[in-house]
Design an enzyme around this catalytic site. Structure first.
Site, PDB file in Angstrom:
ATOM      1  N   LYS A 157       7.026  -1.498 -14.140  1.00  0.00           N
ATOM      2  CA  LYS A 157       7.384  -2.416 -13.034  1.00  0.00           C
ATOM      3  C   LYS A 157       6.150  -3.110 -12.461  1.00  0.00           C
ATOM      4  CE  LYS A 157       8.153  -0.706  -8.861  1.00  0.00           C
ATOM      5  NZ  LYS A 157       7.291  -1.435  -7.874  1.00  0.00           N
TER       6      LYS A 157
ATOM      7  N   LYS B 130      -2.568  -6.161  -3.849  1.00  0.00           N
ATOM      8  CA  LYS B 130      -1.968  -4.973  -4.469  1.00  0.00           C
ATOM      9  C   LYS B 130      -1.800  -5.186  -5.974  1.00  0.00           C
ATOM     10  CE  LYS B 130      -0.071  -1.001  -5.070  1.00  0.00           C
ATOM     11  NZ  LYS B 130       1.173  -0.517  -4.470  1.00  0.00           N
TER      12      LYS B 130
ATOM     13  N   THR C  44       5.621  -2.560  -3.278  1.00  0.00           N
ATOM     14  CA  THR C  44       4.922  -3.426  -4.221  1.00  0.00           C
ATOM     15  C   THR C  44       5.898  -4.469  -4.743  1.00  0.00           C
ATOM     16  OG1 THR C  44       3.462  -1.618  -4.883  1.00  0.00           O
ATOM     17  CG2 THR C  44       3.616  -3.491  -6.380  1.00  0.00           C
TER      18      THR C  44
END
Length: 319
Positions: free
Chosen positions: A245, A177, A101
């Protein structure tokens, strides 16, 4: 038994909680997998599963048909590819498959450098967590030209059961994503807020969770994370810091697209506050602790339940 595909030699970088089972599934599917991880135990586990443990990223990529990156972030991918020489070691016209990611803008920059070196790039982040990685049931959001994706398909089939071409340009997979993580993070935070309110007024949280999970208010995250929000110290399946994150990446993607994301920003702050008080390694369901602090209820669910029971007993008339 070797697989029937032009991409038989796979270099896999990043043998962590998700990367190791992914690499192991490739071995089980018959691919020649050479893996590298900073941790010796990750490399040893791959060797035990039938893959080959390699000492450096460049050695792992030497002559490989495809280089799969399941690393922590874009900076680590850049270091592996360019600083540590994995890209130059890859077979001519080899594939670089970024499955971590990362921010869309970073993915675009990496892809440009890969293309300049004569290699192909596939932007292919995944969803499904450790459970999906182990079972080979990941959802893969791939952005690449159709011909490139077709060549890579046998590899992806060994890793996931829902494989989508979301576009042809690098960064499009990363954007999808980010959209996925936006909803995941906001859904977890919303579930925590709802259960914190129910807990505040003293109703039975198990009953509330059962009601919500079977109503129009239900979500996958509520059903999955909700029960863990009622535990004092649940098993960690995805840490708070992962969403610190990932929601940071979501906000970066929003800035790059000129899109306001106020709900994502608020959810991000709740995860940041939970991490900041020392719970970054806790299960991400424990963002509920941020709500308890806001409400002055900084006690685990078991303690709150005991206190409610005591209050209830004290207010009951004697027989």
């Amino acid at each position: 038994m070797a697989v029937s595909t032009d991409l038989s030699r796979i270099a896999f970088i990043g043998l962590g909680a998700m990367g190791l089972p992914m690499a192991t599934n490739l071995v089980a599917a018959g691919f020649d997998v050479r893996g590298y991880d900073l941790r010796p135990e990750g490399r040893a586990a791959l060797a035990t599963a039938g893959g080959t443990s390699i000492a450096t990223p460049a050695e792992a990529a030497a002559g490989a048909d495809a280089l799969l990156l399941m690393v922590v972030n874009a900076a680590q991918a850049e270091a592996v590819l360019f600083t540590e020489g994995a890209l130059d070691a890859l077979a001519p016209d080899g594939l670089v498959v970024l499955m971590a990611t990362c921010p869309p803008q970073s993915v675009e920059r990496l892809a440009g450098r890969v293309a300049a070196a004569g290699r192909r790039f596939v932007d292919a982040p995944v969803s499904g967590g450790v459970v999906g990685a182990r079972a080979g049931t990941l959802t893969i959001m791939a952005a690449a030209p159709a011909g490139t994706l077709a060549a890579l398909r046998p590899v992806l089939d060994a890793l996931g059961d829902r494989i989508f071409q979301v576009g042809e340009r690098p960064g499009q997979g990363a954007t999808v994503k980010a959209v996925n993580q936006l909803l995941c993070g906001v859904h977890i935070a919303a579930a925590a807020e709802a259960l914190a309110l129910a807990g505040r007024v003293g109703v039975d949280l198990d009953v509330v969770l059962e009601i919500l999970s079977g109503s129009s208010a239900a979500s996958w995250m509520l059903r999955d994370r909700g029960p863990r929000m009622l535990e004092d110290a649940p098993t960690v399946t995805s840490a708070v810091d992962i969403f610190v994150k990932d929601l940071g990446i979501v906000l970066e993607a929003g800035r790059g697209a000129g899109a306001a994301l106020p709900l994502a920003a608020l959810a991000h702050q709740l995860f940041v506050s939970t991490s900041g008080r020392g719970d970054g390694a806790a299960d991400d369901s424990q963002v509920v602790r941020a709500y308890r602090l806001l409400n002055g209820d900084d006690a685990p669910p078991s303690a709150q339940s005991s206190a409610r029971d005591a209050r209830h007993r004290g207010s009951t008339a004697p027989d």
